[in-house]
Write an enzyme that holds these catalytic residues in place. Structure first.
Site, PDB file in Angstrom:
ATOM      1  N   ARG A  67      22.078  30.890  59.611  1.00 42.30           N
ATOM      2  CA  ARG A  67      22.864  29.679  59.376  1.00 42.30           C
ATOM      3  C   ARG A  67      22.989  29.311  57.887  1.00 42.30           C
ATOM      4  NH1 ARG A  67      23.643  25.970  64.175  1.00 42.30           N
ATOM      5  NH2 ARG A  67      22.134  27.163  65.321  1.00 42.30           N
ATOM      6  N   HIS A 111      34.348  12.804  67.467  1.00 44.20           N
ATOM      7  CA  HIS A 111      33.669  13.145  68.729  1.00 44.20           C
ATOM      8  C   HIS A 111      34.348  12.385  69.878  1.00 44.20           C
ATOM      9  CE1 HIS A 111      30.433  14.355  71.382  1.00 44.20           C
ATOM     10  NE2 HIS A 111      30.438  13.124  71.842  1.00 44.20           N
TER      11      HIS A 111
END
Ligand code: GAR
Length: 221
Positions: A67, A111
């Site tokens: 990552r 979201h």
């Protein structure tokens, strides 16, 4: 005044990206999209950016060893375009604390729920299962914990009896396309500032008074 340079991160369809492209097409909009970056090649959002003449990049998470390496490549691509505000728009990778802290208060996300309720995936199914009478969508500054962070704008809609995840999701998405450009505008104009865990928004008095009168009851009875 110079327009704030945005970097939009996507993983797919890019309908929220399109809402930002459409808003930024107005020269009076206080931000411009400097680059669109996808972690997946050949997604519809990249085609939308290319059609609008916006530079694009693919930073494939699978091509990086872990990552942090993936996120370094993201920051490099954002810096190459002098990005000042990162907009996650259907970007489906979790981000490390290192990346989020680097971009602290310069990275926002949309979201599809009224946070802090219904973090995570499959929000509309879970909303329907829960029986809540309102749902909506949220634009927030990003923190290291998933779907956490100071809220800039929310849009609320009633959940209707007979709603399916698809019908509800379509109505929420239409609101997403309104609140994301609004949130970017407020941040770009310096009218949305992080204060503790919240965002203080400077609103004209008239708008404030109108908002103070707004009540929605569902079912209307
Ligand atoms: C949007 O509904 C967005 O809120 C959601 O993904 C969809 C992307 O659609 N994001 C998340 O669930 C992030 N946790 P789009 O690619 O058409 O903008």
């Amino acid at each position: 005044m110079a327009r704030l340079k945005l970097g939009v991160l996507i993983s797919g369809r890019g309908s929220n990206l399109q809402a930002l492209i459409d808003a930024a097409a107005d020269p009076a909009f206080p931000a411009q999209i400097a680059v669109v970056i996808s972690n997946i090649a050949d997604v519809q959002g990249l085609a939308r950016a290319q059609a609008a003449g916006i530079p694009t990049a693919v930073v494939d998470h699978k091509a990086h060893d872990g990552r942090p390496a993936f996120e370094s490549a993201l920051t490099e691509a954002l810096d190459a375009h002098q990005v000042r505000l990162v907009c996650l728009a259907g970007f489906m990778r979790l981000l490390t604390k290192g990346f989020v802290d680097h971009w602290r208060d310069r990275i926002i996300n949309i979201h599809p729920s009224l946070l802090p309720a219904f973090k995570g995936l499959n929000t509309h199914e879970r909303v329907l299962d829960s029986g809540v009478k309102f749902t909506g969508c949220t634009v927030h500054f990003v923190r290291a914990e998933m779907d956490e962070g100071p809220i800039v704008v929310q849009g609320a809609i009633p959940v209707l009896s007979g709603d399916t995840p698809d019908s509800l999701g379509a109505r929420v998405l239409a609101v997403e396309h309104r609140i994301y450009p609004l949130a970017v505008k407020l941040v770009a104009e310096g009218r949305a500032r992080v204060v503790g865990n919240a965002v203080r928004v400077d609103m004209p008095d008239g708008d404030h008074d109108t908002a103070a009168q707004t009540v929605v009851i569902n079912p209307a009875g």
